[in-house]
Design a protein around this motif. Sequence first.
Motif, mmCIF file in Angstrom:
data_model
loop_
_atom_site.group_PDB
_atom_site.id
_atom_site.type_symbol
_atom_site.label_atom_id
_atom_site.label_comp_id
_atom_site.label_asym_id
_atom_site.label_seq_id
_atom_site.Cartn_x
_atom_site.Cartn_y
_atom_site.Cartn_z
ATOM 1 N N SER A 822 12.258 -16.128 10.308
ATOM 2 C CA SER A 822 12.409 -17.658 10.238
ATOM 3 C C SER A 822 11.053 -18.235 10.307
ATOM 4 O O SER A 822 9.806 -17.757 10.360
ATOM 5 N N LYS A 823 11.010 -19.637 9.814
ATOM 6 C CA LYS A 823 9.813 -20.476 9.724
ATOM 7 C C LYS A 823 9.036 -20.334 11.075
ATOM 8 O O LYS A 823 7.956 -20.308 11.343
ATOM 9 N N HIS A 824 9.974 -20.382 12.300
ATOM 10 C CA HIS A 824 9.361 -20.368 13.610
ATOM 11 C C HIS A 824 8.532 -19.045 13.804
ATOM 12 O O HIS A 824 7.340 -19.170 14.216
ATOM 13 N N ASP A 825 9.439 -18.158 13.334
ATOM 14 C CA ASP A 825 8.539 -16.704 13.887
ATOM 15 C C ASP A 825 7.379 -16.441 12.884
ATOM 16 O O ASP A 825 6.333 -16.047 13.229
ATOM 17 N N ALA A 826 7.472 -17.316 11.735
ATOM 18 C CA ALA A 826 6.206 -16.719 10.902
ATOM 19 C C ALA A 826 4.980 -17.614 11.296
ATOM 20 O O ALA A 826 3.684 -17.007 11.122
ATOM 21 N N ASP A 827 5.177 -18.709 11.847
ATOM 22 C CA ASP A 827 4.159 -19.636 12.508
ATOM 23 C C ASP A 827 3.526 -18.732 13.729
ATOM 24 O O ASP A 827 2.266 -18.897 13.964
ATOM 25 N N ASP A 828 4.544 -18.233 14.322
ATOM 26 C CA ASP A 828 4.103 -17.639 15.859
ATOM 27 C C ASP A 828 3.296 -16.268 15.457
ATOM 28 O O ASP A 828 2.624 -15.890 16.235
ATOM 29 N N LEU A 829 3.629 -15.509 14.567
ATOM 30 C CA LEU A 829 3.541 -14.276 14.390
ATOM 31 C C LEU A 829 1.962 -14.136 13.653
ATOM 32 O O LEU A 829 1.380 -12.963 14.058
#
Length: 955
Positions: A822-829
């Motif tokens: 997800s876009k959210h996970d991509a930002d956090d990872l």
Amino acid sequence: MAPIAIAPTTDTEFVSRNLKTSVVSPLEPNTLHDVIAQAVDRYPLHELGFITSSAHDSSIQTKTFSAFNQYVRNLARAMLEWGKPTGSVVVVYLTEHEDNMAAVWACLLAGYLPCLQPALSAQQAHKEGHVAHIKNLFGSATWLTSELGAEHISTISGLDVHLLSELKASAEKFTVAADWVAYEAKPDDEAILFLTSGSTGFSKVVVHTHRTILAACRAKGQSYGLTSESRVLNWVGFDHVAGSLEMHITPLLYGASQLHVHASAILADPLRLLRLIDEKSIDLAFAPNFLLSKLTRDLEKRTDLYGCFDLSSIKQINSGGEALVSKTAQAFAAMMKKFSKNSVSFLISPGFGMTETCAGCIYNPVDVLATEPAHEFLDLGRPVNGCEMRIVDPADGVTLRPNGENGELQVRGPMVFVRYYNNVEATSSSFVEGGWYRTGDVGIIENGVMRLSGRIKDTLIVHGVSYGIPELETYLQTIDGVTYSFLAAAPYRAPGQETESFIIFYSPTFDLDGADASAKLFATHRALRDISVKMITLPPQLIIPIPVNQMEKTTLGKLSRAHLISLFKQGQLAKHIVRAEELLSQARSVSFVAPSTETEKALAKIFAGIFNLADSEVSASDNFFEIGGTSIDAIRLKREGEEYFGLPDISAIQILKHPVLSSLANYINSLLSKGTQTEEYDPIVPLQLSGNKTPIFFVHPGIGEVLIFVNLAKYFHNERPFYAFRARGFDAGHPYFTSMDEMVTCYAAAVKKTQATGPYAIAGYSYGGVVAFEVAKRLEAMGDEVKFVGLVNIPPHIAPRMNEIDWTSGMLHLSSFLGLVSKHDADDLAPPLRPLTKREQLEFVWKMAPPERIVELQLTLEKLDKWVDLAGSLIDCGLDYNPSGSVSALDVFYAIPFAGTKIDWLNNQLKPWSGFSRGEVEYTDVPGEHHTLMDLEHVPQFQKTFRGRLEARGL
């Protein structure tokens, strides 16, 4: 005093810390002024929460009732500086829930009459016509909007436009009393104006008073069982009557805490809905049928998260906008149970309501898992307190139908609107004796429970959006082969359909028994389908040609849609349907080529399986995409072809280049005889080749691939060829591009080879936008005319962004674009992955990716690794890119950016394109986020907007 700051929530409980949690007595308020005053007095610390369209995480901005009250009263005081007389209409044109909410309350407290304006049409002519219509109705033109909204209406003269940002700044100098009002409202004063739905025809303006709104809200709250302890989640737009009255003013009347989420935030990440229910203990929410269906499909893929959320708080989900399919409701309820780690039991409550009835006025809360629905669509139930309903003969509008028989649904009660603004004729024709409002819907009341069985009014609802049938018919009447005034399009929903469709009935200008009838019918039906798709994003379910001497008109010279649908259901049009199929089969047989080789026969069997056809119905001349293939279908074709022929790889791009069955068979034969081979690189992939208008060339985004354009290209069938550029380096033996100049030189030469002379139309998505700009410059330098350059959501100065992207962020960006994370996970990872090796990073993402998505994309770790490197090579080409020069004209399409607000993105990042165009630059808003605007959900609207700009440029 500065306006109250909006701060993100902390770990503090979202709901009120106030000790007063008793049920509000709904008898006290007589006006909306009283509602907000009572809420502040009794529950000053209860909260309104907001998640905006630009929020890419779960942060919530909040205001307490008390802070919000002070904020809107200061805004109201600042409004008086406009010098408008009491009762003036203010058109509120905003997108975010909080802004709309604040503007409406400020207007009310200032003594003005707010009119909520939904998103304006992207078609310039319709937009200007609508605004002129509204201006004429009100006799004035005061608009309150954002900078973005002001840009939308900047070409329309005679408007008095005020910016919300400027109003907020002006309000900082005021600190009025907590009960300050400029005008003491009375119950029967006009309170809020709403525009009727309909995306093509001009709207009527529904007038609601304080009395009608409060009557509706009291009854709704009682029906829902609202208390001050309730927690409500809304993601319907505030300009919709359900979002503003049903999900804001109603819970405010009862003191309930509220969370308003921009729909894009849920659609981009359906798991967010479950997280919010879990984290905020939501007990009441709203979702229409098509969104429940989408959520179910999206969430069912995440089996890894079953049992991960506490959904026990949810008690009821209301649904409206279109009929709720029973199986959809059951599937959604079952899915919620799977995701919840605790016992969950909630009611799904389909409802009936209209703008004219303050949204829902008839409800049917039901546990769809405990009680098996009796019909294909859930019953709509019984009216709320104070509301009455009846079924009458539509012919006279007054004769009651017996129990269980269908007829026209009528309602009456204190929540029904008082009039249409400045439209006496429409108001009068909408009511019959006794104050009964004619809803325009066909329904059945059986043992006191109502369900709908059709529509009388001139609208078609597709995925919750209303389209005007008269305008569609107007366009369809212009087609060669259609007898003018002998065409009708009627809404129809076949058993098992998730959303409403329609049937076209028409009389052909040619003799259905003539020698050339089959060819003429085939061309006419193809044109009818094409225009339908382009106007309302949906092909007709059926097209029925009826000889003109058998097409009955009313005494007023009109075709009765209800009568035609009735004839169809009764089977009385079967002979016309059979005759049409005979003629169409003849037309297809003319071009039908029976598969002859073993490879063609095998592919025909695969085609038949994908499109649910008999093997004998598939022609060797069939084009995979013209008969309905999507990008996902292409992946299935690739996978099944590899399995059947025993090939290690059938390139998806070769399927795009060889969409005709016989051509694909020849390509596969070459693989079988020679094995995988390196072919000469050709950057152009023809996604569709039919049509006589100027071709469109579309440059790939930063991932280099073109599958993302397959769904868009389908909308240009029989209109104009659609070519896409694919980056070099996907295939073995092909090196990556090493500079922007090399890429542009290659692409410009490919354009000239494909289309020898101009005028040209070039576009680019994301990174591809700057490449398209450079290709257009190169063509102009060669002396060619470029009439259209479309740049989709990309600023001219990309080098700063390119220099910020390292291997890890590039890999995550690609993985997000491909739907692996997800876009959210991509930002956090990014931070935790950077210390790992590249292989470890890839393996981490690989484990997170949905297995079915990996299968769809036919990915391996090695292919993903190579793809990341290719995308990185394109980034390298843009590291030193510095735009210069200009082209004759530019069209910039903008969506929700990766970060920041849409307004900042437009004004600070995209507007500089104006310095690179010799003509006026058009900036056009399009739906979706940067990485989703080409998805199936958004591409129907994008293609309409994009086509409008092509036509505006004379192409």
